[in-house]
Motif scaffolding. Structure first.
Motif, PDB file in Angstrom:
ATOM      1  N   ARG A 188      -1.596   2.097  -3.479  1.00 15.89           N
ATOM      2  CA  ARG A 188      -2.411   2.753  -2.405  1.00 15.89           C
ATOM      3  C   ARG A 188      -2.706   2.067  -1.093  1.00 15.89           C
ATOM      4  NH1 ARG A 188      -5.991   3.177  -7.072  1.00 15.89           N
ATOM      5  NH2 ARG A 188      -7.277   1.769  -5.758  1.00 15.89           N
ATOM      6  N   CYS A 189      -2.431   1.544  -1.081  1.00 19.18           N
ATOM      7  CA  CYS A 189      -2.950   0.247   0.292  1.00 19.18           C
ATOM      8  C   CYS A 189      -1.703   0.892   0.849  1.00 19.18           C
ATOM      9  CB  CYS A 189      -2.274  -1.401  -0.098  1.00 19.18           C
ATOM     10  SG  CYS A 189      -2.702  -2.008   1.633  1.00 19.18           S
ATOM     11  N   HIS A 190      -0.209   0.830   0.269  1.00 19.53           N
ATOM     12  CA  HIS A 190       1.347   1.201   0.704  1.00 19.53           C
ATOM     13  C   HIS A 190       1.675   2.690   1.003  1.00 19.53           C
ATOM     14  CE1 HIS A 190       3.659  -2.254  -1.315  1.00 19.53           C
ATOM     15  NE2 HIS A 190       2.546  -2.789  -0.625  1.00 19.53           N
ATOM     16  N   ARG A 191       0.759   2.698   0.290  1.00 16.29           N
ATOM     17  CA  ARG A 191       0.619   4.799   0.911  1.00 16.29           C
ATOM     18  C   ARG A 191      -0.477   5.008   2.060  1.00 16.29           C
ATOM     19  NH1 ARG A 191       0.793   6.019  -5.119  1.00 16.29           N
ATOM     20  NH2 ARG A 191      -2.045   6.087  -4.805  1.00 16.29           N
ATOM     21  N   ALA A 192      -1.182   3.946   2.786  1.00 17.87           N
ATOM     22  CA  ALA A 192      -2.198   3.822   3.385  1.00 17.87           C
ATOM     23  C   ALA A 192      -1.075   3.266   4.545  1.00 17.87           C
ATOM     24  CB  ALA A 192      -2.956   3.295   3.293  1.00 17.87           C
ATOM     25  N   TYR A 193      -0.738   2.656   4.114  1.00 16.81           N
ATOM     26  CA  TYR A 193       0.457   2.248   5.851  1.00 16.81           C
ATOM     27  C   TYR A 193       1.222   3.676   5.887  1.00 16.81           C
ATOM     28  CZ  TYR A 193      -0.557  -2.776   4.366  1.00 16.81           C
ATOM     29  OH  TYR A 193      -0.620  -3.798   4.453  1.00 16.81           O
ATOM     30  N   GLU A 194       1.761   4.494   5.275  1.00 12.02           N
ATOM     31  CA  GLU A 194       2.857   4.935   5.367  1.00 12.02           C
ATOM     32  C   GLU A 194       1.805   6.308   6.178  1.00 12.02           C
ATOM     33  OE1 GLU A 194       4.964   6.065   1.934  1.00 12.02           O
ATOM     34  OE2 GLU A 194       5.958   4.510   1.437  1.00 12.02           O
ATOM     35  N   ARG A 195       1.506   6.556   5.545  1.00 11.57           N
ATOM     36  CA  ARG A 195      -0.020   7.740   6.493  1.00 11.57           C
ATOM     37  C   ARG A 195      -0.575   7.792   7.588  1.00 11.57           C
ATOM     38  NH1 ARG A 195      -3.459   9.378   1.116  1.00 11.57           N
ATOM     39  NH2 ARG A 195      -1.694  10.175  -0.244  1.00 11.57           N
ATOM     40  N   PHE A 196      -0.979   6.566   7.951  1.00 15.18           N
ATOM     41  CA  PHE A 196      -0.655   6.065   9.075  1.00 15.18           C
ATOM     42  C   PHE A 196       0.359   5.898   9.702  1.00 15.18           C
ATOM     43  CE2 PHE A 196      -2.184   2.347  12.573  1.00 15.18           C
ATOM     44  CZ  PHE A 196      -2.923   3.359  13.132  1.00 15.18           C
ATOM     45  N   VAL A 197       1.315   5.999   9.709  1.00 10.22           N
ATOM     46  CA  VAL A 197       3.030   5.754  10.629  1.00 10.22           C
ATOM     47  C   VAL A 197       3.146   6.711  10.712  1.00 10.22           C
ATOM     48  CG1 VAL A 197       4.968   4.864  11.038  1.00 10.22           C
ATOM     49  CG2 VAL A 197       3.070   3.374  10.693  1.00 10.22           C
ATOM     50  N   MET A 198       3.030   8.093   9.874  1.00 12.61           N
ATOM     51  CA  MET A 198       3.755   9.592  10.068  1.00 12.61           C
ATOM     52  C   MET A 198       2.541   9.873  10.660  1.00 12.61           C
ATOM     53  SD  MET A 198       6.175   9.435   8.371  1.00 12.61           S
ATOM     54  CE  MET A 198       6.299  11.648   8.375  1.00 12.61           C
TER      55      MET A 198
END
Length: 288
Positions: A188-198
């Motif tokens: 979930r933490c890694h998905r938060a990284y990706e969503r922030f960048v996208m």
């Protein structure tokens, strides 16, 4: 890419292959060094096999010397850094010692001089390789805007369940694995990284779209100083500075609820900015 190519990079690209299509999932295109050399495959001897290990590398080829053989090149039209021009181009597959395997070398003579590219895919079209390499400037510009203008890599999402590592780790030493019960939290933490960048990438695209559709309106709103305009189309930074003021004006026009008051106090605490933008006209659609 601007760094010198290494054999490990090409081996990594070759290891990512599609089992279904039997082709690489990643194609690496890198500019070769001026002193780069390749080798033809060694010819299989006829008759009695000689004693010892069979030769793998055949005749050595200095790539820059091939530009003297004009009969190897073909004249084609190609897009080079956004301009269509006639270039001379050829390609050949040679063994490269750092990988021990075949690499496709693309040689071209453009208006900017001779260039040698190395491709990990042996089926890569030479013209497409040149156009993709020239398009790298757009990618580097996009990353510059994402990093320095939008701040999309300044995320601060963290979880205590992530294993701590040294800032200067030693390869394959002291590697820490998370507990099985923590894997879902880390995902979930890694998905938060990706969503922030996208989200930041989408915002950058919206700035570019506004620049294309509302060119004249953006310049009429712009209150900064430019000594010389480099182009008529406003940059992403110019559009962002204008939109910040316009959105701030819209923000304070909402009903002053508790949440909105907190946002205004934290982000929009300068009254002079809102007094200035109240006199600005509404953003109009461009004429067709």
């Amino acid at each position: 890419m601007l760094f010198s190519p290494g054999g490990a990079v090409f081996k990594l690209a070759d290891s990512l292959r599609s089992i279904k299509d039997q082709c690489p999932l990643l194609t690496l295109i890198i500019r070769a060094k001026k002193n780069c050399v390749g080798y033809f495959q060694a010819e299989t001897p006829y008759g009695k096999r000689p004693v010892g290990r069979p030769a793998k590398y055949g005749e050595k080829v200095k790539l820059l010397e091939l530009f003297d053989q004009s009969d190897l090149f073909l004249k084609v039209r190609c897009s080079v850094y956004g301009k269509i021009e006639d270039i001379s181009i050829t390609s050949l597959d040679l063994l490269w010692k750092p990988t021990g395997s075949l690499i496709r070398f693309v040689l071209a003579v453009t208006s900017r001089g001779p260039i040698v590219l190395m491709c990990s895919d042996l089926n890569q079209n030479p013209i497409t390789a040149i156009e993709l390499y020239c398009a790298r400037v757009r990618i580097e510009t996009m990353f510059d805007m994402l990093k320095n203008l939008m701040g999309v890599f300044r995320y601060r999402f963290w979880t205590k369940r992530l294993a701590r590592h040294s800032r200067k780790p030693v390869k394959n030493r002291n590697l820490k694995k998370p507990a099985r019960t923590d894997i879902e939290t880390i995902k979930r933490c890694h998905r938060a990284y990706e969503r922030f960048v996208m989200t930041g990438a989408i915002a950058l695209g919206l700035l570019q779209l506004i620049s294309l559709k509302f060119e004249q309106s953006i310049w009429s709103y712009y209150a900064g100083f430019l000594r010389t305009k480099s182009r008529d189309l406003p940059s992403e930074r110019t559009v962002k500075s204008v939109m910040e003021v316009l959105l701030s004006r819209d923000l304070i026009s909402f009903a002053p609820g508790a949440v909105m008051r907190k946002i205004i106090q934290g982000c929009c605490n300068k009254k002079a900015v809102f007094e200035e933008v109240d006199s600005l006209p509404e953003l109009e659609e461009p004429g067709i």
